[in-house]
Design a protein around this motif. Sequence first.
Motif, PDB file in Angstrom:
ATOM      1  N   GLY A   1      33.628  35.472  42.512  1.00 19.97           N
ATOM      2  CA  GLY A   1      33.300  36.659  43.306  1.00 19.97           C
ATOM      3  C   GLY A   1      34.550  37.477  43.555  1.00 19.97           C
ATOM      4  O   GLY A   1      35.607  36.926  43.856  1.00 19.97           O
TER       5      GLY A   1
ATOM      6  N   ASN B   1      39.300  37.062  41.903  1.00 19.24           N
ATOM      7  CA  ASN B   1      37.914  37.467  41.600  1.00 19.24           C
ATOM      8  C   ASN B   1      37.129  36.324  40.975  1.00 19.24           C
ATOM      9  O   ASN B   1      36.042  36.533  40.441  1.00 19.24           O
TER      10      ASN B   1
ATOM     11  N   ASP C   1      34.159  35.842  55.109  1.00 17.01           N
ATOM     12  CA  ASP C   1      33.720  36.455  56.360  1.00 17.01           C
ATOM     13  C   ASP C   1      34.816  36.394  57.419  1.00 17.01           C
ATOM     14  O   ASP C   1      34.999  37.348  58.189  1.00 17.01           O
TER      15      ASP C   1
ATOM     16  N   GLN D   1      36.926  39.221  45.550  1.00 14.92           N
ATOM     17  CA  GLN D   1      37.248  39.262  46.969  1.00 14.92           C
ATOM     18  C   GLN D   1      37.665  40.658  47.422  1.00 14.92           C
ATOM     19  O   GLN D   1      37.316  41.087  48.525  1.00 14.92           O
TER      20      GLN D   1
ATOM     21  N   ALA E   1      34.537  42.824  47.704  1.00 14.56           N
ATOM     22  CA  ALA E   1      33.698  42.386  48.824  1.00 14.56           C
ATOM     23  C   ALA E   1      34.310  42.779  50.162  1.00 14.56           C
ATOM     24  O   ALA E   1      33.604  43.258  51.064  1.00 14.56           O
TER      25      ALA E   1
ATOM     26  N   GLU F   1      32.843  45.427  53.028  1.00 15.97           N
ATOM     27  CA  GLU F   1      32.649  45.034  54.427  1.00 15.97           C
ATOM     28  C   GLU F   1      33.346  45.996  55.385  1.00 15.97           C
ATOM     29  O   GLU F   1      32.877  46.229  56.505  1.00 15.97           O
TER      30      GLU F   1
END
Length: 213
Positions: free
Chosen positions: A42, A39, A18, A44, A47, A51
């Motif tokens: 998750g 990765n 975030d 990145q 993601a 976002e």
Amino acid sequence: MRLRFVTYNIHQCFGGLDAVANTLRALEPDVATLQEVSNIGGDQAVALAAELNMTPATGPNLFFDGGWYGNATLSRFPVASSRNHDLSVPGREPRGCLELILEAAPGPLRVFNAHLGLRAHERRRQARRLTQLAEGSAPRILAGDFNDWSRRSVCPSLSRHLGACRPLRSFPARLPLFALDRIYHDPPLRLLRISTVPSPASDHLPVLAEFDW
């Protein structure tokens, strides 16, 4: 056209995904070249792209624990092609350069996203290879973490073929002393401004360049 370009070693989002997303969102890049992306646990790149409403392309260089670690480029422009080039030097950590051709409004843009080695002899070999890869039509942007700690660049061949933006101290983030993260470009891209941006999201600061195209 104004082009906002960011290069950023995100250190596997050690400050939190975030935080990296918020840092990039505030910079509003059209293109972002990211290094030390993973990765594992998750993806990145995917993601962050979600976002920021951007398109991701990835260049894995090291594989372990069922995943990969390497470079990623995020773009607001359509990606016409993507190719990962091996820059590895025997006996050293695998390294690579992710090459994209982007379909921007003025025309195709070639973007090279590189992360060079820690030893000077590695970087000299890798810089020569990058010079070969970047041959051909303009406009081109070559950016990334060049790990160039010395005042005298070990990558002179790049500066002879592509203009170098003024190097800015970007590492370590809390007290920047070294200009490790750099951007090279050529006409018709004209540099308007370049800056680093304070951020707690990584051990590097992002470098933001704005071009007139």
